[in-house]
Motif scaffolding. Sequence first.
Motif, PDB file in Angstrom:
ATOM      1  N   GLU A  82     -32.488  -4.794  12.178  1.00 44.30           N
ATOM      2  CA  GLU A  82     -33.694  -4.211  12.758  1.00 44.30           C
ATOM      3  C   GLU A  82     -34.218  -5.133  13.843  1.00 44.30           C
ATOM      4  O   GLU A  82     -34.136  -6.358  13.739  1.00 44.30           O
ATOM      5  CB  GLU A  82     -34.766  -3.975  11.692  1.00 44.30           C
ATOM      6  CG  GLU A  82     -35.080  -5.161  10.823  1.00 44.30           C
ATOM      7  CD  GLU A  82     -35.999  -4.801   9.671  1.00 44.30           C
ATOM      8  OE1 GLU A  82     -36.687  -3.767   9.768  1.00 44.30           O
ATOM      9  OE2 GLU A  82     -36.035  -5.541   8.688  1.00 44.30           O
ATOM     10  N   GLY A  83     -34.753  -4.528  14.908  1.00 46.67           N
ATOM     11  CA  GLY A  83     -35.265  -5.305  16.023  1.00 46.67           C
ATOM     12  C   GLY A  83     -34.174  -6.140  16.671  1.00 46.67           C
ATOM     13  O   GLY A  83     -32.988  -5.836  16.600  1.00 46.67           O
ATOM     14  N   VAL A  84     -34.589  -7.222  17.323  1.00 46.52           N
ATOM     15  CA  VAL A  84     -33.624  -8.165  17.897  1.00 46.52           C
ATOM     16  C   VAL A  84     -33.086  -9.026  16.762  1.00 46.52           C
ATOM     17  O   VAL A  84     -33.854  -9.605  15.991  1.00 46.52           O
ATOM     18  CB  VAL A  84     -34.293  -9.038  18.973  1.00 46.52           C
ATOM     19  CG1 VAL A  84     -33.302 -10.064  19.518  1.00 46.52           C
ATOM     20  CG2 VAL A  84     -34.830  -8.166  20.105  1.00 46.52           C
ATOM     21  N   PHE A  85     -31.780  -9.103  16.621  1.00 50.85           N
ATOM     22  CA  PHE A  85     -31.200  -9.832  15.493  1.00 50.85           C
ATOM     23  C   PHE A  85     -30.080 -10.757  15.967  1.00 50.85           C
ATOM     24  O   PHE A  85     -29.445 -10.536  16.997  1.00 50.85           O
ATOM     25  CB  PHE A  85     -30.660  -8.868  14.425  1.00 50.85           C
ATOM     26  CG  PHE A  85     -29.549  -7.969  14.907  1.00 50.85           C
ATOM     27  CD1 PHE A  85     -28.223  -8.391  14.873  1.00 50.85           C
ATOM     28  CD2 PHE A  85     -29.826  -6.701  15.398  1.00 50.85           C
ATOM     29  CE1 PHE A  85     -27.197  -7.569  15.317  1.00 50.85           C
ATOM     30  CE2 PHE A  85     -28.805  -5.870  15.850  1.00 50.85           C
ATOM     31  CZ  PHE A  85     -27.486  -6.309  15.810  1.00 50.85           C
ATOM     32  N   ARG A  86     -29.868 -11.790  15.181  1.00 48.57           N
ATOM     33  CA  ARG A  86     -28.737 -12.701  15.367  1.00 48.57           C
ATOM     34  C   ARG A  86     -28.337 -13.179  13.974  1.00 48.57           C
ATOM     35  O   ARG A  86     -29.081 -13.910  13.324  1.00 48.57           O
ATOM     36  CB  ARG A  86     -29.107 -13.882  16.259  1.00 48.57           C
ATOM     37  CG  ARG A  86     -27.908 -14.790  16.609  1.00 48.57           C
ATOM     38  CD  ARG A  86     -28.353 -15.955  17.499  1.00 48.57           C
ATOM     39  NE  ARG A  86     -28.933 -15.471  18.732  1.00 48.57           N
ATOM     40  CZ  ARG A  86     -28.235 -15.156  19.816  1.00 48.57           C
ATOM     41  NH1 ARG A  86     -26.912 -15.286  19.803  1.00 48.57           N
ATOM     42  NH2 ARG A  86     -28.842 -14.724  20.903  1.00 48.57           N
TER      43      ARG A  86
END
Length: 555
Positions: free
Chosen positions: A487-491
């Motif tokens: 979800e959202g910006v992920f790494r």
Amino acid sequence: MSHPIHASLHALPLLGRPRLLFQGKERRLSQKGLALLYFLALEGPTSRARLAELLYGHGAALQNLRVEIHRLAKALGREVFPKGQDPLVLPDWIRLEVMGEGEVLAGLEGVGGLADWVLGVRERYHVPREAAGRGRLLGELSSLRPPFLLVLKGRLGAGQRAFAQALAGVLGLPFHETLRPEGLVYLVPPYPEVPLKDLLRSRALLVLRLDPGEEPRFFLELRAHYPADRLRVLALPLLDWLEAKGGVLAGVPFPEGARAYFHAGGQPEWIPDWLACPQGPKRPLAQLRLQTRLLSEPARLALERLSVAPGRIPEEVLDALEALPYLEELERKGFLVYQEGYRFAAEAERRLLYASLDQGRRHELHERAATALAFSGRLKEEALHRLALGERVGEGFFFRTTGWKGRPLGRGRERVLLPRGHGGLSLGEEGFALGLLEWDQEAWLDLEPLEEALVLEVAGEAYSPEGPPGLFLEVRGPKAKGFVRLEGVFRRRFLLAPGPWGLRFLGLGVAEFALRAFLPRPGEAEVWELTPEEVKKEGEDEGKEEGGGQGNVHL
């Protein structure tokens, strides 16, 4: 004045300044004369009285029209219209030329009373942005030549009209929405009542919109008699995420674009509606409700009740919501499909109907469905309805981040990562993209077996709607697997042991991601490690929470 039958053609360019070209050179004509020719080229045979009213709009209009016709003949050195012809018909040695650049009929809106007509023509030839993602498909059809019958199948929002407009531009044909002897003629229900022989003799490229459900008599008669080598039935596919991003969503930030794309179900005509009205656009719902009027009233009400059930609908729910007597009609009309059980043909349509239910009605229907599922021991499916009722349920009923333990590591030298195969993914310039729009969709990516331990980095951005199931990544190794929510910006970084590994994406949502691999080294960054013991423990915990339910919900 006599001329050979096969006289050289004169061209009226649709785009740019109105003009008449002969062998690439412009013929000098008055604006009124050009307007007369363009109107006939675009609208077909027209009475002298109507043309006079449009061009002049006063008592001496017919006399002025006769003078203009005489001037045309003098300027072109030949008779343009036979004496006494009414309605006037564009001669076959003058053709409309659709290819080119510039504004449609630039400046012609200032002639006579043509302003509204010119604006209408510009709208007719304006190719909406939602057709931009169909470039590859348009390229495949660029060799079509009339006469031809092209049937466009698609669900609501598929953008058949925009596609037909774009195809007319690619082929250099005038676009019409009423029957004409030439050009591209786009026909929609209710179809025109014309003799079949007239359609079979037409020199136009006929494009027929075919809606889901029972095939109408008009289409069946055409298909039964039209030459097979000049007929094609084409199901317009959904736009994939990268097509939408490069077309109708060009320049839109990922969160807003992905949300609009998801809720529109990948249908190009609906994406702008959801972009403009994120809380729920009215036009798609109105289109869907209009389509449901094709059902009997009991079947339509049953369809609305079933909208509380996402994915495959258990038989207990079909019974509890009193839909069993209407399944045959709902399937025949194209609203439900049978795939190891009944489900909505399009999840986006189900959500539209569900959102239109009153809050109290939703509560009652969820309660009926949950009670029926509880009695049959289908705990996973029951949990979905309990959540909708605002009740708490155990996390074990749905996927969650599980099977991992954190370990501090750093990234060493980068290694080349070789994909072995993939499905349900689009390949972009900077990585992969996916759009899971239906409950039974999945995407996967298998890697070539690793010869050494590596840190796999999966980085990108994801959108999934609120509530279950969410969007999840499953990392599967030789002896274990684990899930992580996106979800959202992920790494996310995972420590992978030597051997075969694969990634699987499941749930609902949209994501873009890139993969990189590094040798592990001491460091402080959190890397997730998957072990068989961890997965075994998680599996035992989930089994205790779930009990003996035979759930078939894909979560």
